[in-house]
Write a protein that holds these residues in place. Structure first.
Motif, PDB file in Angstrom:
ATOM      1  N   TYR C 319      60.850 -19.930  -4.385  1.00 19.02           N
ATOM      2  CA  TYR C 319      59.883 -18.940  -3.902  1.00 19.02           C
ATOM      3  C   TYR C 319      58.844 -18.630  -4.982  1.00 19.02           C
ATOM      4  O   TYR C 319      57.640 -18.558  -4.714  1.00 19.02           O
ATOM      5  N   ALA C 320      59.331 -18.423  -6.191  1.00 17.44           N
ATOM      6  CA  ALA C 320      58.402 -18.101  -7.275  1.00 17.44           C
ATOM      7  C   ALA C 320      57.438 -19.256  -7.522  1.00 17.44           C
ATOM      8  O   ALA C 320      56.234 -19.050  -7.738  1.00 17.44           O
ATOM      9  N   ALA C 321      57.949 -20.481  -7.458  1.00 16.67           N
ATOM     10  CA  ALA C 321      57.089 -21.644  -7.666  1.00 16.67           C
ATOM     11  C   ALA C 321      56.037 -21.728  -6.568  1.00 16.67           C
ATOM     12  O   ALA C 321      54.854 -22.009  -6.825  1.00 16.67           O
ATOM     13  N   GLU C 322      56.454 -21.447  -5.335  1.00 19.84           N
ATOM     14  CA  GLU C 322      55.505 -21.514  -4.233  1.00 19.84           C
ATOM     15  C   GLU C 322      54.420 -20.440  -4.384  1.00 19.84           C
ATOM     16  O   GLU C 322      53.228 -20.698  -4.187  1.00 19.84           O
ATOM     17  N   ALA C 323      54.830 -19.237  -4.785  1.00 20.22           N
ATOM     18  CA  ALA C 323      53.844 -18.169  -5.012  1.00 20.22           C
ATOM     19  C   ALA C 323      52.895 -18.555  -6.140  1.00 20.22           C
ATOM     20  O   ALA C 323      51.681 -18.319  -6.070  1.00 20.22           O
ATOM     21  N   SER C 324      53.438 -19.142  -7.175  1.00 20.39           N
ATOM     22  CA  SER C 324      52.620 -19.552  -8.317  1.00 20.39           C
ATOM     23  C   SER C 324      51.596 -20.596  -7.892  1.00 20.39           C
ATOM     24  O   SER C 324      50.415 -20.519  -8.232  1.00 20.39           O
ATOM     25  N   ARG C 325      52.058 -21.576  -7.136  1.00 20.50           N
ATOM     26  CA  ARG C 325      51.152 -22.626  -6.685  1.00 20.50           C
ATOM     27  C   ARG C 325      50.062 -22.034  -5.786  1.00 20.50           C
ATOM     28  O   ARG C 325      48.883 -22.386  -5.924  1.00 20.50           O
ATOM     29  N   ARG C 326      50.455 -21.127  -4.905  1.00 29.51           N
ATOM     30  CA  ARG C 326      49.498 -20.547  -3.957  1.00 29.51           C
ATOM     31  C   ARG C 326      48.427 -19.746  -4.697  1.00 29.51           C
ATOM     32  O   ARG C 326      47.238 -19.868  -4.438  1.00 29.51           O
ATOM     33  N   ASP C 327      48.873 -18.926  -5.658  1.00 33.95           N
ATOM     34  CA  ASP C 327      47.947 -18.022  -6.342  1.00 33.95           C
ATOM     35  C   ASP C 327      47.422 -18.599  -7.660  1.00 33.95           C
ATOM     36  O   ASP C 327      46.585 -17.964  -8.301  1.00 33.95           O
ATOM     37  N   ASN C 328      47.933 -19.734  -8.043  1.00 34.06           N
ATOM     38  CA  ASN C 328      47.569 -20.359  -9.324  1.00 34.06           C
ATOM     39  C   ASN C 328      47.668 -19.376 -10.499  1.00 34.06           C
ATOM     40  O   ASN C 328      46.717 -19.131 -11.223  1.00 34.06           O
ATOM     41  N   ARG C 329      48.857 -18.836 -10.643  1.00 34.21           N
ATOM     42  CA  ARG C 329      49.138 -17.960 -11.786  1.00 34.21           C
ATOM     43  C   ARG C 329      50.634 -18.030 -12.078  1.00 34.21           C
ATOM     44  O   ARG C 329      51.428 -18.357 -11.190  1.00 34.21           O
ATOM     45  N   PRO C 330      51.024 -17.738 -13.306  1.00 30.52           N
ATOM     46  CA  PRO C 330      52.459 -17.670 -13.600  1.00 30.52           C
ATOM     47  C   PRO C 330      53.085 -16.521 -12.819  1.00 30.52           C
ATOM     48  O   PRO C 330      52.448 -15.484 -12.614  1.00 30.52           O
ATOM     49  N   VAL C 331      54.312 -16.705 -12.391  1.00 29.10           N
ATOM     50  CA  VAL C 331      54.975 -15.718 -11.544  1.00 29.10           C
ATOM     51  C   VAL C 331      56.337 -15.371 -12.135  1.00 29.10           C
ATOM     52  O   VAL C 331      57.121 -16.266 -12.459  1.00 29.10           O
ATOM     53  N   ALA C 332      56.609 -14.075 -12.262  1.00 25.46           N
ATOM     54  CA  ALA C 332      57.926 -13.630 -12.726  1.00 25.46           C
ATOM     55  C   ALA C 332      58.934 -13.836 -11.610  1.00 25.46           C
ATOM     56  O   ALA C 332      58.684 -13.471 -10.458  1.00 25.46           O
ATOM     57  N   VAL C 333      60.064 -14.400 -11.957  1.00 24.60           N
ATOM     58  CA  VAL C 333      61.069 -14.693 -10.941  1.00 24.60           C
ATOM     59  C   VAL C 333      61.721 -13.413 -10.448  1.00 24.60           C
ATOM     60  O   VAL C 333      62.207 -13.335  -9.322  1.00 24.60           O
ATOM     61  N   SER C 334      61.725 -12.396 -11.287  1.00 25.08           N
ATOM     62  CA  SER C 334      62.445 -11.158 -10.950  1.00 25.08           C
ATOM     63  C   SER C 334      61.954 -10.528  -9.651  1.00 25.08           C
ATOM     64  O   SER C 334      62.675  -9.797  -9.007  1.00 25.08           O
ATOM     65  N   GLN C 335      60.711 -10.834  -9.265  1.00 27.74           N
ATOM     66  CA  GLN C 335      60.226 -10.207  -8.047  1.00 27.74           C
ATOM     67  C   GLN C 335      60.944 -10.738  -6.803  1.00 27.74           C
ATOM     68  O   GLN C 335      60.794 -10.176  -5.726  1.00 27.74           O
ATOM     69  N   PHE C 336      61.713 -11.795  -6.989  1.00 32.25           N
ATOM     70  CA  PHE C 336      62.505 -12.321  -5.875  1.00 32.25           C
ATOM     71  C   PHE C 336      63.977 -11.963  -6.018  1.00 32.25           C
ATOM     72  O   PHE C 336      64.822 -12.513  -5.325  1.00 32.25           O
ATOM     73  N   ASP C 337      64.267 -11.058  -6.940  1.00 32.13           N
ATOM     74  CA  ASP C 337      65.644 -10.575  -7.072  1.00 32.13           C
ATOM     75  C   ASP C 337      66.065  -9.872  -5.787  1.00 32.13           C
ATOM     76  O   ASP C 337      65.233  -9.373  -5.021  1.00 32.13           O
ATOM     77  N   ARG C 338      67.350  -9.795  -5.620  1.00 34.36           N
ATOM     78  CA  ARG C 338      67.885  -9.107  -4.468  1.00 34.36           C
ATOM     79  C   ARG C 338      67.561  -7.620  -4.608  1.00 34.36           C
ATOM     80  O   ARG C 338      67.630  -7.073  -5.721  1.00 34.36           O
ATOM     81  N   ALA C 339      67.213  -6.978  -3.508  1.00 32.22           N
ATOM     82  CA  ALA C 339      66.891  -5.552  -3.552  1.00 32.22           C
ATOM     83  C   ALA C 339      68.081  -4.776  -4.097  1.00 32.22           C
ATOM     84  O   ALA C 339      69.226  -5.049  -3.722  1.00 32.22           O
ATOM     85  N   PRO C 340      67.865  -3.811  -4.984  1.00 34.03           N
ATOM     86  CA  PRO C 340      68.977  -3.042  -5.544  1.00 34.03           C
ATOM     87  C   PRO C 340      69.710  -2.333  -4.408  1.00 34.03           C
ATOM     88  O   PRO C 340      69.100  -1.904  -3.423  1.00 34.03           O
ATOM     89  N   GLY C 341      71.007  -2.222  -4.534  1.00 35.63           N
ATOM     90  CA  GLY C 341      71.789  -1.589  -3.479  1.00 35.63           C
ATOM     91  C   GLY C 341      72.241  -2.546  -2.399  1.00 35.63           C
ATOM     92  O   GLY C 341      73.166  -2.281  -1.657  1.00 35.63           O
TER      93      GLY C 341
END
Lengths: 343, 343, 343, 343
Positions: C319-341
C-alpha cells in the motif's frame, strides 16, 4: 652488475615481439638494448615499435657485445641450442623459449655449455608465472591441500597451426604437451617415472600425413606415487583451453579461466559469455612476469628457474610419450636419462 | 497390462529405501505392491514409511505372486543374478541395480535367462537419467558438437566406504568405474576397444591390504577413433565429484554441478559456496527418473535401457582395466567378449 | 493430535495441485484428506491424480468436518479471507497462499478471527523455505555477516500473466513485490519505516490500461538504519529471475540461481548454459518444505510462521509503495498501521 | 600533428603515476614529454620510473611549451578547472580526471573555456573503456537486447578512504556515484530526468560527522521511460564491487567480474575463490585504454568522449541526488541545468 640489466632480444616473431614490448617498457630494471632477427624487416619493425635504434640480422654481433648482460632467445627452435652455446661461452645470462632443441643430444650439448660457463639459463615455460598456476603452486607448497594424489591437466589450442609450422614442430608431445609435462612435474613436486600415451589424428588428416597426432592422452606415474593425466587437442572450437586440477589429501585446486570479457548475456537461449581465445591473451601477464623474474634473477644472481634441466626433463617425457604411443606400451622415463658420465 | 504397474521392491537398504519412496508416491503410473528385505526390521521400516501393508523377508514370495508385474532389485550384489533369473522365469519385468554380478559368468547366466524369458531388464545406471547427462546426450545425438573426439570423465566419492563394503565390492573398477564405463560408452556412441589402467592406494592403506586401489586413471580407445580418460578417487575432500567433458569437432559439453545451495558468501577470505556432498543428493532426480522410465517402459512395452548387455559391456571394461592394471599393459576389451555360441 | 495430520486442500489450480501432490506423498506426517475446488472437474482431477476418494466443490463441507485437522488454502485471492475466518471458527490450523486479502480491512478481519480462535495460520511466502534463502537467513542470524547494511532484491517473471489474472491481481506491488517485501523484512530482521516507489509500463501497454506497472523500483528505509531496494519486472526474457544480495559489516551473501541443467555448451559463440524458467521449478523444493514445516507445526503446536501479521506487514508495504508511486513522494509505512484498539 | 602525440602529465599521484607508465610505454602513438607535480619528490620519482628527463613542480611551464600537444590532468580536484582553462587557452588537447570541479559554476567556467578554444577535452570516466562495459554498450547499440528498460548499477569500495580525502571529496554522490551516473546515462542512451536518493552512515560514524553518507541508493527516471537504480557503499568487505545489469526488451546484460586469480580451492569448507580487491587492478586495462583512445583522438582529430558536457551532466545528477537526500523528495534534474544564455 650495472644499474639496469641490458637485454638483447634474438628473434622478433609473434612471441619475440611481445617480449620486446615487455622488456622495453614494463620492467624498470631492464633495458632492451638491441634486437636481432634473421628477417631484416622483422628486426627493424620490432625496433621501431619499441623506439630502439639498434637492430641487426646477426645475433652473434649482439652476443659478442660486452655491454650486453643477457639475451632473450625467441628465434626458431633449430637455432636455440647454438645460440645458447654461443651466449653461454660469451658469459651472458640466457632466457630461451622452449624447447632447447628437439633432440636430447642437442639439449645436452647446450646444457653442458651452460654448466661449464656457469651462466644462468631460464626456460620460457610461462605457465609457471601465470597468476593462477603460481597461486596453486604456493598453496601446494604451503601444504594447503596436503599430499598431491592426482593431477588432471588439459590443453587445447583454438585451432591447428599451419602445416609448415607443424612439419618441423617435433610433433604434439615435444611441441605442445611439453608445457603440460613441465607443469605436472612442477606442481606434483615429483618426477615422472613412467608414461603411457595414446593419440589419434581426428581433427585433420594432415596430422596423420605428418606422422603426428592432434588428440592425445598421456597418463603419468610420479615417483611420489601420485598419478597424473594430460590430455591435449589441436583444436578446441571455443578458444584456448588450459585447465589443471590438483587433488590432494586435504583439498583440491582447479586452475583455469574461461571468460575473457566480464560480461554475461541472458536471453531466450539462456546465459552466454565468451571464452578467452588466444594464448597471448591468456598468458599476457605470465609472459611479462617470466621476464620480470628473469631480469631480477640476472640482477640478483639468483636462479629461480625453470632451468635447462627442467627443459630436458620435459623433453625426456615427450620422448617417452612418443615411444609409448608408437609401441603402445607404458614406457619408463629413465631410459631417456642422460648417459652416465656425460655433462 | 493393468492400469498401474505393480512393482515389488527387493532390498530396502539406503538406495532401496529411496526407490520405495519414489515408487510409492512420485510415479502415478506405479503402485508399490510389496517390499522384501532379508533383514526383517529393514523390510518393516520401509513398508511403514511408505504406508504399505505388505512386506516380507522372502523375495521369492513376491516373485511368485502373479499380481506383481515387475521387481526392482536393490539387494546385495551377490543376490542380483539369482533374483534376475528367478524373476525372468516368473515373467516379471526387472529393474536391477548395477552390477548384475561381479563376474562375467554370473552376468551371462542372468542375461541368458532374461533373453530366454523375453522380459525387460533395466540396469540402474542412474547417470543416464540425470538431467545434465541426458541433455548432453541429446545434444550429441542432435549433432550439436559434431563428431565426438575426446571424453574426460571424473568421479570421486566424498569419503571411502567401510572396509566391510569394500572387501566384497569387487574393487574400484567393478564397483565405481563401472558407472564411468557405462557413461563413456553411452556418450561416445561407440564401444571401447582397448583400455590402459593405472591405480594406487594413496588415500588409505586399507585399499592396498584389500588388493584394491583408491585412485585410478583409465585411458580408453573407442572403435570410432575417439579417445577417453576416466579418473576416479575414493575420497575428494570436498564432496561428491562427478563431471564429464565431451569434446567434439563443433563444440564441447561440460556436465557437472558443484554448488548445492544457491548461495555465495563473500568476505575477506574471498567468495565461497558449498559443494554437493552426497550421491543421493546429486542424483536425487536421476533416481526418480530412472524408475519413471522403467515403469513407463513396463506399461508401454518399450525397452529404453540401459540393458543387461550394457551392464555386461561395462563389466567387461572393468575386467580389462583390472587386467591392464595388474600387467601394466594396454588390454584389448575383446578378450572379455562372450564366448561364441553362448547365449 | 492424531498420528498424522489430516489436511484438506481448498483450491486445486496450478499451485494447489502441487500442494496436493506434496501432501499426498512427500510428508509422512501428513495425510491429504480431501480436496475442494469450485470447479468440479478440477477437484476431481486433482483427487484422481493423488488417489484420493474424497473431493468436493464445497470447501465449507471440509471445514465443518471434525476429522480434518488443517486446511491448505490455494483458491482465488477473494476467497482467502472468508475461508480463513470460517476455518478459524472451526478451529482448524490454516495454511494460506498470499495475500490474505487485497485490502487491509479484509486482512485485518481475517487476522482478528485467527487471533480470537487462537489457531495457527501460516502464509505461503515460500521464499522463506527456499534452500538458498534459508541458508542466508541462518548465516545472518548467526552473525556471519555482522550488521545488515544494504539489501538488493530483484524479481522478474519470465513473461506477463494473462490480462484476466492481472486485472484482479491488485497490481504489481500487492501481487508480486509483496514477496520481496516479506523477504526484505525477514532478512533484514527489521521493519521498513519508509518507502519510495517508481514504476512504468514498459513491457506491455496493457499494464498502463489496467492502471498498473510492469517495471518498478522501490527503495526501503529500515528501522535498523539499513537501506534496501527492490526491483521487479513482469518479463525477464531469460526465465524466472530471483536474486537477493545482503551486504553486512563483515561480509555479504548473494542468493540466487541461474542454471537449471548442470551443463555448459562451449563453441565458437562462447560458453552457454540455460536458466531456470518457471517458478514451480525454481521453488519446487520450497513449496514442499513450507508444507512440511506447516504439518510439523500443526503436529507439534509450534508457530514458525510466516504469520498472518507478516502477511499484513507486507501488504502495508505494498500500500505504501502504491501511494508513493501515485504521489511521487516517499511514504511512511506507519500510516497503514492497524487502527489502535482494533484486533 | 606530429608523428607522435607529445603529452605532458600533470599530477603524479597514485593514478597519475599509472597514467605516466601507460603513456611512456604502452601507446606507440604517444610520447610522454614531461611530468609536473606540485610535490617535487613525487614529480622526480615518476620521471625516473619512466626514464624521463623532464619534470617540474610548475604545470604552467608545460602548458606554455609549444612542443607539447596535450595534457593529462590527474592532480587534485581543486586544480582541475584552472588547469583546463589554462590548457584550453594554450590550445592543448586535454585529458582530465573526473570531476572537472566540485561545483557547477567551476565546471561551467572550464567548459566555456574549452568551447571557446575549440580544443578536445576527454574526461577520465574509465568505466567507458573497460572491456566488459564497452562490450555491453556495443551490444546495446547493436540492438541485441532491444529497448533498455531497467538498469541496476552497484559500486562498493573495498574500504573507506582517509578522513582527509573524504573531507574534501565533495561527498559520496559527487565523488563516487558520479561514476555510476555517467555509466547509467551512457548505457541507457538517455538522460535522467528525476532522481530520488537515500543514504546513511552505517560503515563509520566519521561519515556522519562530515555530513556525508557511506551507504546510498539512488533511483533514476530516464527520459526514455526506463528506470534505474544505483547503490553504493564505502566498504564492501570482500573487495572492489563493480557490477551493472541492463535489462532490455529482448535480453539482459550483466557486467562485472569477481574473481581475481583464476583458481578455485575446494575442501571441506566448500569451494572458494578470491575477489578482485583494488580499483587499479579491476580497471588496469580501462586506464590504459582510455589514454589510448585519447591519444588516437588527438592524432586523428576525432572526439570520442566522454566529453566535458558528460562530466557536467553527471555532476548535475550528483547535485540532484544530494538535494533529494537532504529534502527526502524526488528532485527534477533540470533545475541544475546550465542557465540559459550561458556558454
Amino acid at each position: 652488475m650495472p644499474d639496469r640489466v641490458r637485454v638483447a632480444l634474438i628473434g622478433a616473431g609473434r612471441l619475440g615481439r611481445r617480449h620486446a614490448e615487455v622488456l622495453a617498457s614494463q620492467i624498470p630494471q631492464a633495458e632492451l638494448a638491441a634486437i636481432a632477427d634473421a628477417h631484416e624487416p622483422t628486426a627493424r619493425a620490432a625496433a621501431e615499435a619499441t623506439r630502439l635504434d639498434r637492430w641487426t640480422t646477426d645475433p652473434e654481433e649482439l652476443i659478442a657485445d660486452p655491454s650486453i648482460d643477457a639475451v632473450a632467445i625467441a628465434s626458431s627452435t633449430d637455432t636455440h641450442a647454438p645460440l645458447i652455446i654461443a651466449a653461454a661461452e660469451a658469459g651472458k645470462a640466457i632466457f630461451c623459449e622452449k624447447p632447447i632443441a628437439l633432440d636430447l643430444e642437442g639439449t645436452d650439448a647446450a646444457l653442458d655449455a651452460v654448466a661449464e660457463a656457469g651462466v644462468y639459463l631460464q626456460i620460457g615455460f610461462q605457465r609457471r608465472y601465470d597468476k593462477g598456476y603460481r597461486a596453486a603452486k604456493e598453496r601446494i607448497d604451503a601444504g594447503e591441500i596436503g599430499r598431491v594424489e592426482t593431477i588432471r591437466d588439459a590443453m587445447r589450442d583454438p585451432a591447428p597451426a599451419s602445416r609448415e609450422f607443424l612439419a618441423t614442430s617435433g610433433g604434439m608431445f615435444r611441441d605442445m604437451t611439453i608445457h603440460n609435462f613441465d607443469a605436472a612435474r612442477w606442481l606434483a613436486g615429483s618426477e615422472v617415472e613412467e608414461v603411457y600415451a595414446i593419440g589419434a589424428a581426428l581433427v585433420d588428416p594432415m596430422f596423420a600425413e605428418l606422422g603426428d597426432v592432434d588428440t592425445s592422452i598421456v597418463t603419468l606415474r610420479f615417483a611420489s606415487g601420485a598419478l597424473g593425466v594430460i590430455d591435449n587437442g589441436r583444436r578446441s572450437t571455443f578458444g584456448y583451453d588450459v585447465r589443471t586440477e590438483i587433488f590432494g589429501s586435504d583439498g583440491a585446486l582447479f586452475v583455469g579461466q574461461q571468460r575473457d570479457t566480464p560480461l554475461l548475456q541472458l536471453n531466450r537461449e539462456g546465459v552466454r559469455h565468451d571464452h578467452v581465445y588466444w594464448f597471448l591473451d591468456l598468458f599476457a601477464e605470465a609472459y611479462a612476469e617470466e621476464l620480470r623474474v628473469f631480469v631480477a634473477a640476472v640482477a640478483d644472481g639468483t636462479r629461480p628457474g625453470p632451468s635447462g634441466e627442467d627443459a630436458r626433463a620435459a623433453l625426456a617425457l615427450a620422448y617417452a610419450a612418443e615411444a609409448s604411443r608408437r609401441d603402445n606400451r607404458p614406457v619408463a622415463v629413465s631410459q631417456f636419462d642422460r648417459a652416465p658420465g656425460s655433462a
